[in-house]
Design a protein around this motif. Structure first.
Motif, PDB file in Angstrom:
ATOM      1  N   ARG A  24       0.825  -1.208   0.000  1.00 45.25           N
ATOM      2  CA  ARG A  24       0.000   0.000   0.000  1.00 45.25           C
ATOM      3  C   ARG A  24       0.858   1.256   0.000  1.00 45.25           C
ATOM      4  O   ARG A  24       0.568   2.234  -0.713  1.00 45.25           O
ATOM      5  N   ALA A  25       1.944   1.227   0.756  1.00 46.84           N
ATOM      6  CA  ALA A  25       2.836   2.387   0.797  1.00 46.84           C
ATOM      7  C   ALA A  25       3.445   2.662  -0.574  1.00 46.84           C
ATOM      8  O   ALA A  25       3.634   3.824  -0.961  1.00 46.84           O
ATOM      9  N   ARG A  29      -2.676   5.697  -2.626  1.00 45.59           N
ATOM     10  CA  ARG A  29      -4.016   5.645  -2.032  1.00 45.59           C
ATOM     11  C   ARG A  29      -4.886   4.625  -2.750  1.00 45.59           C
ATOM     12  O   ARG A  29      -4.748   4.404  -3.955  1.00 45.59           O
ATOM     13  N   PRO A  30      -5.804   3.992  -2.019  1.00 45.43           N
ATOM     14  CA  PRO A  30      -6.667   2.987  -2.650  1.00 45.43           C
ATOM     15  C   PRO A  30      -7.465   3.568  -3.814  1.00 45.43           C
ATOM     16  O   PRO A  30      -7.880   4.730  -3.785  1.00 45.43           O
ATOM     17  N   VAL A  31      -7.681   2.737  -4.814  1.00 44.26           N
ATOM     18  CA  VAL A  31      -8.514   3.099  -5.960  1.00 44.26           C
ATOM     19  C   VAL A  31      -9.884   2.476  -5.741  1.00 44.26           C
ATOM     20  O   VAL A  31     -10.008   1.249  -5.655  1.00 44.26           O
ATOM     21  N   SER A  39      -7.522  -4.320  -5.938  1.00 46.12           N
ATOM     22  CA  SER A  39      -6.526  -5.058  -5.172  1.00 46.12           C
ATOM     23  C   SER A  39      -5.230  -4.268  -5.098  1.00 46.12           C
ATOM     24  O   SER A  39      -4.753  -3.745  -6.106  1.00 46.12           O
ATOM     25  N   VAL A  40      -4.665  -4.179  -3.911  1.00 49.29           N
ATOM     26  CA  VAL A  40      -3.418  -3.424  -3.756  1.00 49.29           C
ATOM     27  C   VAL A  40      -2.300  -4.048  -4.590  1.00 49.29           C
ATOM     28  O   VAL A  40      -1.437  -3.350  -5.130  1.00 49.29           O
ATOM     29  N   GLU A  41      -2.315  -5.365  -4.727  1.00 50.61           N
ATOM     30  CA  GLU A  41      -1.312  -6.031  -5.563  1.00 50.61           C
ATOM     31  C   GLU A  41      -1.430  -5.562  -7.009  1.00 50.61           C
ATOM     32  O   GLU A  41      -0.428  -5.254  -7.663  1.00 50.61           O
ATOM     33  N   ASP A 313     -12.116  -6.944  -7.104  1.00 51.20           N
ATOM     34  CA  ASP A 313     -10.861  -6.203  -6.964  1.00 51.20           C
ATOM     35  C   ASP A 313      -9.876  -6.469  -8.104  1.00 51.20           C
ATOM     36  O   ASP A 313      -8.724  -6.056  -8.038  1.00 51.20           O
ATOM     37  N   GLN A 314     -10.350  -7.130  -9.161  1.00 42.35           N
ATOM     38  CA  GLN A 314      -9.435  -7.535 -10.238  1.00 42.35           C
ATOM     39  C   GLN A 314      -9.649  -6.734 -11.521  1.00 42.35           C
ATOM     40  O   GLN A 314     -10.657  -6.058 -11.693  1.00 42.35           O
ATOM     41  N   ILE A 315      -8.665  -6.842 -12.432  1.00 41.21           N
ATOM     42  CA  ILE A 315      -8.715  -6.199 -13.734  1.00 41.21           C
ATOM     43  C   ILE A 315      -8.783  -7.266 -14.822  1.00 41.21           C
ATOM     44  O   ILE A 315      -8.572  -8.455 -14.563  1.00 41.21           O
ATOM     45  N   HIS A 316      -9.064  -6.825 -16.035  1.00 44.39           N
ATOM     46  CA  HIS A 316      -9.005  -7.707 -17.189  1.00 44.39           C
ATOM     47  C   HIS A 316      -7.586  -8.284 -17.279  1.00 44.39           C
ATOM     48  O   HIS A 316      -6.612  -7.577 -17.113  1.00 44.39           O
TER      49      HIS A 316
END
Length: 348
Positions: A24-25, A29-31, A39-41, A313-316
């Motif tokens: 996260r650092a 900032r979260p989207v 997802s932060v990853e 929390d995922q993308i394509h």
């Protein structure tokens, strides 16, 4: 200057193995959108891609873009174990048959898998890690099919290859260790589009099909942003871009009228009697999310058994991320579990 492939892979793997607080650092900032948090990853991976200026395949000449796609999927896919993998020809196109560890010679469940890539990119190598994970985690054979690509081969070449490959499997089930009563067809993105088309053909021709596995499928090539808000919301900054989609559309469908053809827009097709049950997976931050979910609802409304799962929390493209991080791999493992259940494969 590009780093060697192994170093790039190690770097991404190390970054996505960090504790969530450290990620996260680094990611910022979260989207958040539509009540979903990326997802932060994934957020960190997208930031790293931007920092190192990783080439976008859609901005390269097509041959170079194909090489780049393969390179990037190797970085995030890693080397995944599988019982065996062998190349063969299926209905005149290359294919690769994956067999899970411990499989016997007795006929068993098999998934015919059609890769994504906007009908322009992708192949056996780009989806090798994904197919290996599906094979091992679901305990089923997977037959990946390398259909013809645009712009060299335009519509309906990919569709014709996909249908021909499935007919071949039904006719030659014993050659690939398949039980005809436990066959599935599946794919991601453009491959999900083709898989939906194959499922419709199977129903109309009375071919055996136990499951259609549609992973963030492209289902409506007319792609009206007013109908599908996710196109505008996630078409930039979340891996799959408007430019990538447009390149695929222009390359595969040179005649705009073909966009409404049911062979390229399964959402616009009639729902045939006896259509196989569907498992539809979508990603929360994906331009194709809404049309995939609209397709699932249409099938369900027509009486087809459907399980719709949105990985918020995922993308394509998350099915490629099986060798790095934790969240995307967990999603792919869940999809594999659905495949195992849908084909009645023995528990691991």
């Amino acid at each position: 200057m590009r780093l060697p492939l192994r170093l790039e892979s190690l770097g991404v793997r190390a970054a996505l193995a960090l504790p969530d607080r450290a990620q996260r650092a680094l990611a910022g900032r979260p989207v958040v959108h539509d009540g979903q948090t990326l997802s932060v990853e994934t957020q960190l991976m997208l930031r790293l891609r931007a920092l190192v200026r990783m080439p976008e395949a859609e901005r390269l000449p097509v041959p170079q873009g194909r090489v780049e796609i393969d390179r990037q999927t190797v970085i995030v896919g890693g080397r995944q174990p599988v019982g065996s993998a062998r190349d063969l020809a299926v209905a005149g196109v290359p294919a690769r048959l994956y067999t899970p560890t411990g499989a016997t010679s007795a006929p068993g469940p098999l998934l015919v898998y059609l890769h994504g890539g906007a009908f322009v990119f992708g192949g056996l190598d780009s989806h090798d890690a994904t197919c290996r994970v599906l094979t091992q985690e679901a305990g089923v054979r997977v037959l990946a099919v390398d259909y013809r690509l645009a712009p060299e081969h335009r519509f309906p070449a990919a569709y014709d290859d996909a249908v021909a490959a499935y007919r071949w499997v039904v006719e030659h089930a014993a050659e690939v260790g398949a039980d005809p009563a436990r066959l599935a067809v599946g794919g991601d993105s453009a491959g999900g589009n083709l898989a939906a088309g194959v499922a419709a053909v199977a129903a109309r021709e009375g071919l055996p099909l136990a499951l259609q596995l549609l992973i963030y499928p492209a289902t409506d090539s007319t792609r009206d942003a007013r109908t599908y808000p996710s196109i505008a919301a996630f078409g930039e900054g979340f891996y799959l871009t408007h430019r990538f989609l447009e390149l695929g559309f222009e390359s595969y469908l040179p005649d705009p009228a073909a966009a409404a053809d049911p062979r390229t827009s399964p959402l616009l097709d009639d729902v045939p009697e006896g259509l196989a049950p569907a498992y539809v997976a979508t990603a929360g931050f994906d331009p194709l999310r809404d049309e995939g979910e609209a397709h699932a609802r249409r099938l369900s409304d027509a009486g087809v058994p459907v399980e719709l799962r949105r990985f918020e929390d995922q993308i394509h493209g998350f099915v490629h991320l099986v060798g790095v991080g934790r969240r995307a791999r967990a999603a792919v493992d869940e999809i594999a579990a659905a495949l195992r259940k849908g084909l009645g494969a023995p528990a691991a």
